[in-house]
Structures are given as structure tokens and as C-alpha cells.
Scaffold this active site. Structure first.
Site, PDB file in Angstrom:
ATOM      1  N   ASP A  34       0.823  -1.225   0.000  1.00 43.10           N
ATOM      2  CA  ASP A  34       0.000   0.000   0.000  1.00 43.10           C
ATOM      3  C   ASP A  34       0.848   1.262   0.000  1.00 43.10           C
ATOM      4  OD1 ASP A  34       0.752  -0.523   2.644  1.00 43.10           O
ATOM      5  OD2 ASP A  34      -1.211  -0.025   3.499  1.00 43.10           O
ATOM      6  N   GLY A 118      -3.953  -6.951  18.297  1.00 46.26           N
ATOM      7  CA  GLY A 118      -2.652  -7.554  17.999  1.00 46.26           C
ATOM      8  C   GLY A 118      -2.704  -8.665  16.975  1.00 46.26           C
ATOM      9  N   GLU A 156      -3.074   8.336  12.075  1.00 56.60           N
ATOM     10  CA  GLU A 156      -1.940   7.444  12.384  1.00 56.60           C
ATOM     11  C   GLU A 156      -0.602   8.180  12.197  1.00 56.60           C
ATOM     12  OE1 GLU A 156      -2.019   3.992  13.119  1.00 56.60           O
ATOM     13  OE2 GLU A 156      -4.083   3.457  12.625  1.00 56.60           O
ATOM     14  N   ASP A 168      -5.926  -0.011   5.319  1.00 60.14           N
ATOM     15  CA  ASP A 168      -6.761  -0.403   6.459  1.00 60.14           C
ATOM     16  C   ASP A 168      -7.984   0.491   6.583  1.00 60.14           C
ATOM     17  OD1 ASP A 168      -4.728  -2.167   6.837  1.00 60.14           O
ATOM     18  OD2 ASP A 168      -3.965  -1.278   8.679  1.00 60.14           O
TER      19      ASP A 168
END
Length: 380
Positions: A34, A118, A156, A168
Site C-alpha cells: 500500500d 494484535g 496514524e 486499512d
């Protein structure tokens, strides 16, 4: 979960909030492509984040996380950044919305999630997309879905220090039940592919390990790819990302870059092509080719990109032994899950043996999740 969230909202704020949801995601193939301007092939899943939200008429956000059992208040200015990592995702969404000219005022919120943490299923993107979608809806900002995904990505980058690509958040916003999305991360062109593999199941096996802070290793690999692309660009000016490069062009610069940078780039260039091969195979209903490409991706992630680990390699080898159609590490790596495309009749025996052998070898049991491809961000 909805009932628990609303009950807590009533207890804290004396009324009910409006309910919003967003999803975690799987990526069938196209890993670490990506941020290299390549293709990815994700889908939203039936685990996600649900939030109850209501404006409070103040310039302050009051939010409770059921999962962390923690309450946080923060203002809406840059200097108001909260201490808690989970709250920074919500703060970042508020700030990034405002930077794009969107109206954001104070609100109350309670949220919870069932995305396994996780496991590489992007619980953070689900959280960002849920709040980005909700604020856009509540304050009627009219921000389009592409920009909502970018709000999550910028959160992010600017508020948690992870230089992630767009995949995502895109999957979390654009996800559609029964479909995977081929996304060109450079142009943001996308196409839905029906994904209903009759006779097969998608199974995630979670190693329940995380070997290091993946963000530092992630940023290092991203830098490797950028160095290789910059060197290729000197010979081929049209190359802005590694995804623009041909494999032979990488060979031309082999003596100009480090061996490590070469291996990272070799993996990425191969993976971009594998995504296209998988899309072609799906249109033919050829799941054997899809599976073989997944195994090739695992090999590349393990040997060339070096983001696998002993536990994930163990699960991948075991999948081969059980004639699992396809298997690979999914997500950033260094732990988390393998994603497995398994024939229905082999599924039970594979899961049983994988659980027993993994436990005997590593001293703890893996977790197993069956995955259903579902809708992305929405108001409930």
C-alpha cells in the site's frame, strides 16, 4: 455490545447516543504494497468497533472506552492531545476533520470493540473510521468517503507515529458484504470482486505473539523501499513508487543499493503482480491459484521482507502438510495471524492439529477466527 454501550452511555450522560459502527479488515493478498503505491485486496469483516455518540454543546470531548474501562476528557485544540494512546486516535480524527474544514464540536461517546487486538485485523482503523464517519454524519460535513479514509490515515501519521498506507482505513470505510476490494493505492481506483468461495472457509489462526514494536521495523522497511525506488527513478523517471518499477529495472541498480534494500524491493514488485494474478484467478473461480499465490506471498514476507517469525512460519508449514489451499502471514508481521483458505472438509482436522501442535511447540494455544466478509463504516 450495543446494549452494554447504551447502558454505559445512559449511566454517564443521562441519555442515549446515536450508534455507529465500523469494521476490522482482512487482506487476502497484497501486503506492504500500500505505501509502495501498489495494489491491495482487502475486505471488511464481521468484527469491529461500535460507538454511541452525541454532541454535548461544549468544546470538550468526553469519552469512555469499555474495553480499557477508562474515561478521558480532552479539548479540541492541538495542545489538548490526551495522554492515553487509545484516546489519541479519537483526538486525531477530530483534529484531521477540522483541518479539512469540517465542523467538530464537543461530544460524549462510549465505545467498545470485538476486533482481536494484535491480530493484524486493524482495530485502530476500525476506531478511526467509526469516529470519522460518525462526526461527518452528526455535524453534516459532507466529507466524501475517500477523505474519511484519509482522515484515519493522517491520524496514524500525525498522532500515533505510524506511517501507514491507506489500505486499512479504506477497507474499513468502503467495505461491502460478500465482496473484496482491489484498491490501487497510488490512484485510489478501486473495484469490488464478489468473494463467496463455495466449499472453502477463510480461517485466521492467531499466534498470540507480538515480537517487537512493529512500528519501528515497519518504518525501516518503508525507508528501504523508498531508497530502492529513488535509485530506479534515476534511470526511469516515470517511477514514483516501487509499484511503477519492473523487476529488470531493480536488477539494473543492484550494485547501487544495499542487499537489504534489494530484497525488500524484490518482494514488493513480485507482490504487486500477485494481487493482479489473484483477481484474474477469482474471476475464473480458480481458488487453487489464489491459494498458491498466498503461499508465495508468505515465502516473500518471511525470506525477503523478513517480517514473519518462527510461530507464523510453523503455522504456514503445517497448512501445507494439511493440503490447505492457501496460507500466509497477514498484516504488518512480527506476530499476529496467518490467513488460511481451507476446503470445508479439511477445516476441522487442520484447526485441531494446528492448535495441538502449536501449543506443544510454543507453550500456549493459538486463537482461531472464522471470517465473514461484511459491511464497513455505517450508522446503525
Amino acid at each position: 455490545m450495543k446494549t452494554m454501550i447504551q447502558e454505559k452511555f445512559k449511566t454517564l450522560f443521562g441519555e442515549e447516543g446515536m450508534l455507529y459502527a465500523s469494521a476490522g479488515r482482512i487482506n487476502l493478498i497484497g501486503e506492504h504494497t500500500d505505501y509502495n503505491g501498489g495494489y491491495v485486496f482487502p475486505g471488511a469483516i464481521d468484527c469491529g468497533i461500535i460507538a454511541a455518540i452525541k454532541p454535548n454543546g461544549e468544546q470538550k470531548v468526553k469519552v469512555f472506552s469499555l474495553d480499557y474501562d477508562e474515561y478521558v476528557e480532552f479539548g479540541l485544540n492541538e495542545e489538548d492531545k490526551p495522554e492515553q494512546q487509545w484516546a489519541r486516535y479519537i483526538f486525531g480524527v477530530c483534529r484531521e476533520t477540522a483541518k479539512r474544514g469540517g465542523k467538530v464540536e464537543g461530544f460524549n461517546a462510549v465505545f467498545a470493540g470485538d476486533v482481536p487486538l494484535g491480530a493484524g485485523l486493524s482495530s485502530s482503523a476500525a476506531l478511526e473510521s467509526c469516529f470519522a464517519f460518525a462526526l461527518n454524519d452528526i455535524f453534516q460535513n459532507g466529507i466524501d468517503k475517500f477523505e474519511l479514509a484519509k482522515i484515519g490515515q493522517s491520524t496514524e501519521h500525525n498522532y500515533t507515529g505510524v506511517m501507514c498506507g491507506i489500505m486499512d482505513q479504506f477497507a474499513s470505510v468502503f467495505g461491502k458484504k460478500g465482496a473484496l476490494i482491489r484498491l490501487n493505492c497510488k490512484t485510489l481506483e478501486y473495484k469490488y470482486f464478489p468473494f463467496d468461495p463455495k466449499g472453502y472457509k477463510l480461517v485466521l489462526i492467531d499466534s498470540c505473539v507480538k515480537h517487537e514494536l512493529a512500528s519501528s521495523a515497519y518504518n525501516k522497511r518503508r525507508a528501504s523501499c523508498e531508497k530502492a525506488a529513488a535509485e530506479i527513478k534515476k534511470n526511469h523517471p516515470e517511477v514514483d513508487f516501487l509499484s511503477d518499477a519492473k523487476r529488470v529495472w531493480l536488477d539494473e541498480v543492484r550494485d547501487k543499493i544495499s542487499e537489504e534494500d534489494f530484497l525488500r524491493a524484490e518482494y514488493v514488485i513480485g507482490e504487486v503482480q500477485r494481487v493482479l494474478d489473484v483477481c484474474d484467478a477469482l474471476e475464473r473461480g480458480d481458488y487453487e491459484t489464489v491459494g498458491e499465490m498466498m503461499y508465495q506471498t508468505h515465502f516473500g514476507l518471511s525470506r525477503l521482507y523478513e517480517v514473519s517469525c518462527e510461530e507464523l512460519d510453523f503455522l504456514n508449514k503445517l497448512a501445507r502438510k494439511h493440503d490447505v489451499t492457501g496460507s500466509r502471514v497477514m498484516g504488518g508481521g512480527f506476530g499476529g495471524c496467518t490467513i488460511n483458505l481451507v476446503k470445508d472438509e479439511l477445516c476441522e482436522a487442520f484447526i485441531k492439529d494446528a492448535t495441538e501442535q502449536f501449543t506443544a511447540r510454543f507453550g500456549h494455544a493459538p486463537k482461531v477466527y472464522n471470517v465473514v466478509i461484511s459491511d464497513g463504516a455505517r450508522r446503525l
